[in-house]
Design an enzyme around this catalytic site. Sequence first.
Site: not given
Ligand code: BG6
Ligand code: MG
Length: 218
Positions: A8-10, A16, A44, A113-114, A144, A168-169
């Site tokens: 996962d990224l964020d 972030t 999240k 990542s989402a 997710k 993952e976090d």
């Molecule tokens: C996920 C975050 O990685 O990305 C979520 O944990 C976030 O909090 C989701 O809503 C979507 O991100 P973005 O950058 O497309 O708004």
């Molecule tokens: Mg995350």
Amino acid sequence: MIRGLIFDLDGVLVDTAKYHYLAWKRLCAELGYKFDINDNELLKGVSRIRSFEIILEINNVTKTPEEIEHYCGIKNGYYLEYIRRLTEDDILPGAKEFLEDAKRLGYKLALGSASKNSRLILDRLKIEDMFDAIIDGTKVQSAKPDPEVFLKGAAELGLKPEECIVFEDSAAGITAARNGHMRPVGVSNPEIRDYCDYFIRSFAETTAEVLVKKVTGE
Ligand code: BG6
Ligand code: MG
């Protein structure tokens, strides 16, 4: 046998998650909505649209799809203000070394990542070329805890789900990994400690070799 690592990224490779929180908080303050750090846990790992839907549910408010799109755009504008300042130094401690080590050991690496801002963030951190596959919010339909993002990651690596560990976090991400029959490792967020196969506070505390052994019990 573990052959692939999906990240996962964020909140896993870069902090972030706090900027997502600040951006939603700012929007909620403007709209007069309740939104605190505990509510934020529910957001999240889930998509931008789904995040705002959860905020609306918490506040017992309904909006049209067009309004939801509109407010998500405002939130993303706030979020971009924060992440525009990201540099290579914002990669979380030990994460780059962990990725390098994993690559050296021959593991295939994927991003799962989402976020639709993933490419921008990877570019800022200068780690885009370390991944053999990048699956982000622009490539998936289901948020997710649906496992789609990780299943696509494994498929693009040419691996079976059982051959992959997911880092993952978020609770949604841990559930997504389990739903996809992958091994979830929790990173940094103590809230998910009890739900994953193994937990690390930071990548700085381990190496890819040690971690894979701990997770698989080999
Ligand atoms: C996920 C975050 O990685 O990305 C979520 O944990 C976030 O909090 C989701 O809503 C979507 O991100 P973005 O950058 O497309 O708004
Ligand atoms: Mg995350």
